[in-house]
Design an enzyme around this catalytic site. Structure first.
Site, PDB file in Angstrom:
ATOM      1  CG  ASN A 155     105.195 -15.872 -30.110  1.00 36.22           C
ATOM      2  OD1 ASN A 155     105.558 -14.843 -29.558  1.00 36.22           O
ATOM      3  ND2 ASN A 155     106.011 -16.604 -30.863  1.00 36.22           N
ATOM      4  CD1 TRP A 156      99.894 -11.545 -29.072  1.00 37.91           C
ATOM      5  CD2 TRP A 156     100.115  -9.766 -27.729  1.00 37.91           C
ATOM      6  NE1 TRP A 156      98.662 -11.286 -28.508  1.00 37.91           N
ATOM      7  CE2 TRP A 156      98.771 -10.201 -27.675  1.00 37.91           C
ATOM      8  CE3 TRP A 156     100.486  -8.664 -26.950  1.00 37.91           C
ATOM      9  CZ2 TRP A 156      97.810  -9.558 -26.902  1.00 37.91           C
ATOM     10  CZ3 TRP A 156      99.526  -8.027 -26.167  1.00 37.91           C
ATOM     11  CH2 TRP A 156      98.199  -8.473 -26.142  1.00 37.91           C
ATOM     12  CE  LYS A 157     105.960 -15.315 -34.179  1.00 42.12           C
ATOM     13  NZ  LYS A 157     106.333 -15.934 -35.427  1.00 42.12           N
ATOM     14  N   GLY A 183     104.816 -18.066 -40.036  1.00 41.08           N
ATOM     15  CA  GLY A 183     104.693 -16.740 -40.639  1.00 41.08           C
ATOM     16  C   GLY A 183     104.651 -16.760 -42.156  1.00 41.08           C
ATOM     17  N   GLY A 187     100.946 -17.225 -33.806  1.00 46.79           N
ATOM     18  CA  GLY A 187     101.651 -15.954 -33.979  1.00 46.79           C
ATOM     19  C   GLY A 187     100.734 -14.923 -34.604  1.00 46.79           C
ATOM     20  N   GLY A 188     100.877 -14.712 -35.894  1.00 49.33           N
ATOM     21  CA  GLY A 188     100.153 -13.665 -36.621  1.00 49.33           C
ATOM     22  C   GLY A 188      98.666 -13.587 -36.307  1.00 49.33           C
ATOM     23  CG  HIS A 215     109.775 -19.051 -31.509  1.00 47.28           C
ATOM     24  ND1 HIS A 215     110.195 -18.619 -32.742  1.00 47.28           N
ATOM     25  CD2 HIS A 215     108.424 -19.185 -31.591  1.00 47.28           C
ATOM     26  CE1 HIS A 215     109.142 -18.486 -33.530  1.00 47.28           C
ATOM     27  NE2 HIS A 215     108.054 -18.821 -32.857  1.00 47.28           N
ATOM     28  CD  GLU A 272     105.808 -22.505 -33.156  1.00 44.88           C
ATOM     29  OE1 GLU A 272     104.741 -21.910 -33.320  1.00 44.88           O
ATOM     30  OE2 GLU A 272     106.865 -21.916 -32.846  1.00 44.88           O
ATOM     31  CD  GLU A 307     109.929 -15.846 -35.202  1.00 47.62           C
ATOM     32  OE1 GLU A 307     109.709 -15.167 -34.181  1.00 47.62           O
ATOM     33  OE2 GLU A 307     109.034 -16.146 -36.032  1.00 47.62           O
ATOM     34  CB  SER A 334     100.674 -20.488 -41.203  1.00 51.47           C
ATOM     35  OG  SER A 334     101.801 -19.734 -41.607  1.00 51.47           O
TER      36      SER A 334
HETATM   37  P1  PGA Z   1     102.645 -17.823 -37.014  1.00 50.43           P
HETATM   38  O1  PGA Z   1     103.749 -17.918 -35.851  1.00 50.43           O
HETATM   39  O2  PGA Z   1     101.349 -18.294 -36.424  1.00 50.43           O
HETATM   40  O3  PGA Z   1     102.622 -16.360 -37.391  1.00 50.43           O
HETATM   41  O4  PGA Z   1     103.105 -18.695 -38.117  1.00 50.43           O
HETATM   42  C1  PGA Z   1     103.759 -18.996 -34.963  1.00 50.43           C
HETATM   43  C2  PGA Z   1     104.957 -18.889 -34.054  1.00 50.43           C
HETATM   44  O5  PGA Z   1     106.002 -18.418 -34.504  1.00 50.43           O
HETATM   45  O6  PGA Z   1     104.890 -19.245 -32.873  1.00 50.43           O
END
Ligand code: PGA
Length: 248
Positions: free
Chosen positions: A9-11, A172, A232-233, A94, A166, A96, A211
């Site tokens: 997930n590159w956001k 994050g 994500g990250g 998600h 999640e 977010e 994470s």
């Molecule tokens: P993260 O994000 O790996 O940076 O914690 C995961 C996500 O939001 O899907």
């Protein structure tokens, strides 16, 4: 046996130049990765990513979708459009989006319906806040999010949904759930599904996200009910992502 599924997930990150570097590196190791790999870039980069991954085993995904088929929804993108752009997966709900864009379970259920009706695979994201965990509400919150969607769309459609657990406090933050904490919730989800339909439960792909990195991934993936990751990250870092995708 289910294949391990790893979704990047590159956001809202990336640029033509940085994507290009990342994709070149991912393509190199993707053939040796014993996993299904999905990349979810921002909408404007779908075409760029498609051009790189075409002919490889990497699949394309989107980070969001509108809940309507077509019409006057300025700024929105439909599931059919995403399909035309080679998407196979769509992230839905998600945390977010739930928190920053007030997405409700009802809206999420509609988005999942659109995704499935377009022939694509929705990835339903669920998870609790730290306060909910500290209050002992993990089971209630997770089963609320899950059962709402199941009741709306029915089990026949739900069996096409990938689930991503999640925990919001882990996203994050660098503070991942321990393998035991993650496994406990994954098991609880699988048991809940078992009560509805043993086959759906067995076949469900339940990913962990929050994470995930090259250090914690190997223990997490050894848990019985963890079928892959939503990353994500660490998916923006070639070395980290390669390590996660090529776990033995
Ligand atoms: P993260 O994000 O790996 O940076 O914690 C995961 C996500 O939001 O899907």
């Amino acid at each position: 046996m289910k294949q391990t599924l790893i979704i990047a997930n590159w956001k809202m990150n990336g640029s033509l130049v940085s994507n290009s570097k990342l994709l070149t590196a991912i393509l190199k190791f993707s053939n040796t990765a014993n996993t299904e790999l999905v990349i979810c870039p921002s909408y404007p980069y779908l075409h760029q990513v498609k051009e790189y991954i075409i002919g490889s085993k990497i699949k394309l995904g989107a980070q969001n979708v509108n809940e309507n088929i077509t019409g006057a929804y300025t700024g929105e993108v439909s599931a059919d459009m995403l399909k035309e752009f080679y998407c196979r997966y769509i992230l839905v709900g998600h945390s977010e989006r739930r928190a920053l864009f007030q997405e409700s379970n009802a809206l999420i259920a509609k988005k999942i319906t659109q995704t499935i009706d377009a022939g694509l695979t929705p990835v339903l994201c669920i998870g609790e806040t730290l306060a909910q965990r500290e209050n002992g509400d993990v089971k209630t919150v997770i089963l609320d999010q899950l059962s709402y969607v199941i009741n709306e769309i029915g089990l026949k459609k739900f069996k096409l949904v990938v689930i991503a657990y999640e925990p919001i406090w882990a996203i994050g933050t660098g503070q991942t759930a321990s393998p035991e904490q993650a496994q406990t919730v994954h098991r609880m989800i699988r048991q809940y599904l078992y009560g509805l339909d043993p086959i759906v439960s067995k076949e469900a792909s339940i990913l962990y996200g929050g994470s995930v990195n090259e250090t914690n991934a190997s223990l997490l993936i050894k848990q019985n009910d963890i079928d892959g990751f939503l990353v994500g990250g660490a998916s923006l870092n070639t070395e980290s992502f390669q390590a996660i995708c090529t776990l033995k």
